[in-house]
Design a protein around this motif. Structure first.
Motif, PDB file in Angstrom:
ATOM      1  N   ILE A 132      -6.659  -0.519 -16.777  1.00 20.91           N
ATOM      2  CA  ILE A 132      -5.961  -0.783 -15.515  1.00 20.91           C
ATOM      3  C   ILE A 132      -4.482  -1.048 -15.770  1.00 20.91           C
ATOM      4  N   GLU A 133      -4.205  -1.867 -16.775  1.00 20.76           N
ATOM      5  CA  GLU A 133      -2.810  -2.207 -17.086  1.00 20.76           C
ATOM      6  C   GLU A 133      -2.011  -0.975 -17.471  1.00 20.76           C
TER       7      GLU A 133
ATOM      8  N   ASN B  55      -7.480  -0.988  -8.469  1.00 17.98           N
ATOM      9  CA  ASN B  55      -7.024  -2.285  -8.001  1.00 17.98           C
ATOM     10  C   ASN B  55      -8.199  -3.146  -7.540  1.00 17.98           C
ATOM     11  N   HIS B  56      -9.186  -2.509  -6.916  1.00 22.34           N
ATOM     12  CA  HIS B  56     -10.384  -3.228  -6.476  1.00 22.34           C
ATOM     13  C   HIS B  56     -11.122  -3.801  -7.687  1.00 22.34           C
TER      14      HIS B  56
ATOM     15  N   ILE C 104      -1.634  -9.180 -14.605  1.00 20.39           N
ATOM     16  CA  ILE C 104      -1.507  -7.718 -14.513  1.00 20.39           C
ATOM     17  C   ILE C 104      -1.058  -7.320 -13.114  1.00 20.39           C
ATOM     18  N   GLY C 105      -1.696  -7.914 -12.116  1.00 21.31           N
ATOM     19  CA  GLY C 105      -1.318  -7.608 -10.747  1.00 21.31           C
ATOM     20  C   GLY C 105       0.127  -7.954 -10.450  1.00 21.31           C
ATOM     21  N   GLU C 106       0.565  -9.112 -10.935  1.00 17.77           N
ATOM     22  CA  GLU C 106       1.945  -9.540 -10.678  1.00 17.77           C
ATOM     23  C   GLU C 106       2.948  -8.642 -11.400  1.00 17.77           C
ATOM     24  N   ARG C 107       2.597  -8.193 -12.586  1.00 19.20           N
ATOM     25  CA  ARG C 107       3.512  -7.349 -13.351  1.00 19.20           C
ATOM     26  C   ARG C 107       3.603  -5.942 -12.765  1.00 19.20           C
ATOM     27  N   LEU C 108       2.470  -5.364 -12.365  1.00 24.01           N
ATOM     28  CA  LEU C 108       2.466  -3.997 -11.854  1.00 24.01           C
ATOM     29  C   LEU C 108       2.919  -3.909 -10.393  1.00 24.01           C
ATOM     30  N   GLU C 109       2.664  -4.964  -9.618  1.00 22.51           N
ATOM     31  CA  GLU C 109       3.073  -5.040  -8.205  1.00 22.51           C
ATOM     32  C   GLU C 109       2.464  -3.938  -7.340  1.00 22.51           C
ATOM     33  N   VAL C 110       1.294  -3.429  -7.752  1.00 18.47           N
ATOM     34  CA  VAL C 110       0.616  -2.403  -6.969  1.00 18.47           C
ATOM     35  C   VAL C 110       0.107  -3.005  -5.657  1.00 18.47           C
ATOM     36  N   LEU C 111       0.433  -2.375  -4.547  1.00 17.17           N
ATOM     37  CA  LEU C 111       0.037  -2.788  -3.194  1.00 17.17           C
ATOM     38  C   LEU C 111       0.663  -4.125  -2.776  1.00 17.17           C
ATOM     39  N   LYS C 112       1.694  -4.543  -3.470  1.00 14.32           N
ATOM     40  CA  LYS C 112       2.344  -5.822  -3.139  1.00 14.32           C
ATOM     41  C   LYS C 112       2.879  -5.827  -1.714  1.00 14.32           C
ATOM     42  N   ASP C 113       3.400  -4.690  -1.271  1.00 19.50           N
ATOM     43  CA  ASP C 113       4.004  -4.602   0.063  1.00 19.50           C
ATOM     44  C   ASP C 113       3.092  -3.889   1.061  1.00 19.50           C
ATOM     45  N   TYR C 114       1.806  -3.814   0.757  1.00 17.01           N
ATOM     46  CA  TYR C 114       0.880  -3.122   1.653  1.00 17.01           C
ATOM     47  C   TYR C 114       0.806  -3.870   2.986  1.00 17.01           C
TER      48      TYR C 114
ATOM     49  N   THR D 235      -6.898 -10.376   4.430  1.00 15.76           N
ATOM     50  CA  THR D 235      -6.408 -10.684   3.092  1.00 15.76           C
ATOM     51  C   THR D 235      -5.692  -9.482   2.502  1.00 15.76           C
ATOM     52  N   SER D 236      -4.540  -9.707   1.928  1.00 14.98           N
ATOM     53  CA  SER D 236      -3.769  -8.641   1.305  1.00 14.98           C
ATOM     54  C   SER D 236      -4.552  -8.020   0.155  1.00 14.98           C
ATOM     55  N   PRO D 237      -4.444  -6.682  -0.028  1.00 18.60           N
ATOM     56  CA  PRO D 237      -5.088  -6.051  -1.179  1.00 18.60           C
ATOM     57  C   PRO D 237      -4.294  -6.241  -2.476  1.00 18.60           C
ATOM     58  N   PHE D 238      -3.130  -6.874  -2.395  1.00 22.65           N
ATOM     59  CA  PHE D 238      -2.364  -7.176  -3.609  1.00 22.65           C
ATOM     60  C   PHE D 238      -3.197  -8.131  -4.451  1.00 22.65           C
ATOM     61  N   ALA D 239      -3.575  -7.700  -5.643  1.00 26.76           N
ATOM     62  CA  ALA D 239      -4.595  -8.391  -6.435  1.00 26.76           C
ATOM     63  C   ALA D 239      -4.353  -9.895  -6.614  1.00 26.76           C
TER      64      ALA D 239
END
Length: 227
Positions: free
Chosen positions: A156-157, A172-173, A192-202, A209-213
């Motif tokens: 994932i990373e 991400n799920h 990992i979620g904070e570093r990659l920022e995937v879906l952060k602005d979804y 609940t936000s999908p941002f991990a």
């Protein structure tokens, strides 16, 4: 015309679904990649009336019509499909809602789910691979024994940031479920979620609940702790 006493023919089901078409619903669905205009509650009502009919399900699937395929997935017998047939169906299921229902309503109930998870997980087609990751998320929650969680986090990373949308969503799920259900890996999953920022602005509706991990993990853990 019917295929037997009280058994509707494919054409009759298609006609009924066509009569339920709503242009406004189609416009909303098409914005999400789903090419049909039938209200899902009405579609489920059609399936409920038809009840389980494996032969009809196969015939409806063969039409290629999205609404018909959704009905097919609701009236089929998941355990009646062999692994090769499910693999073919998944590769035909390019519409997001059909893909989602096929994985969740059929493949997850199949005795071949484990075999298919391994086959799809590394498939070069990202849509197929996303199904492998969806099945992996299920394993992370319900049957994690035998899964190499650190290796999943490594993958994932390395790959999630640049993965195509549907595969990225599925990865991400899995990331979120590892963080939610496995405390030993929670800190790394959040990092990992904070570093990659995937879906952060979804865009997330109120009260969802936000999908941002990192947010997803923390919120679900909070709920578990308060339960």
């Amino acid at each position: 015309m019917t295929t037997g006493v009280g058994v509707p023919a494919v054409d009759e089901v298609l006609a009924e679904l066509a009569a339920l078409e709503d242009p406004r619903i189609r416009a909303v669905n098409e914005a999400h990649g789903d090419d049909h205009g039938v209200n899902l509650s009405a579609l489920r009502a059609v399936a409920k009336r038809l009840k389980t009919q494996q032969d009809l399900a196969r015939d409806l699937w063969a039409t290629g019509d999205t609404a018909a395929r959704l009905v097919a997935l609701l009236i089929c017998r998941p355990k009646a499909f062999g692994p090769e047939e499910l693999d073919t169906m998944l590769r035909q299921a390019r519409v997001p809602k059909v893909h989602d229902w096929l994985v969740n309503y059929v493949v997850k109930k199949s005795p071949h789910a484990g075999q298919l998870r391994l086959a799809w997980f590394t498939d070069p087609d990202p849509v197929v691979a996303s199904a492998g990751w969806a099945l992996t998320s299920e394993r992370v929650v319900k049957a994690p024994d035998g899964l190499d969680l650190p290796a999943l986090l490594d993958t994932i990373e390395a790959r999630m940031k640049d993965a195509p949308d549907r595969l990225q969503w599925a990865m991400n799920h899995t990331l979120a479920q590892i963080g939610i259900d496995h405390p030993a890996y929670r800190e790394r999953a959040v990092a990992i979620g904070e570093r990659l920022e995937v879906l952060k602005d979804y865009p997330t509706p109120p009260n969802c609940t936000s999908p941002f991990a990192p947010i997803w993990i923390r919120e679900m853990v909070r709920r578990q702790q308060e339960a």
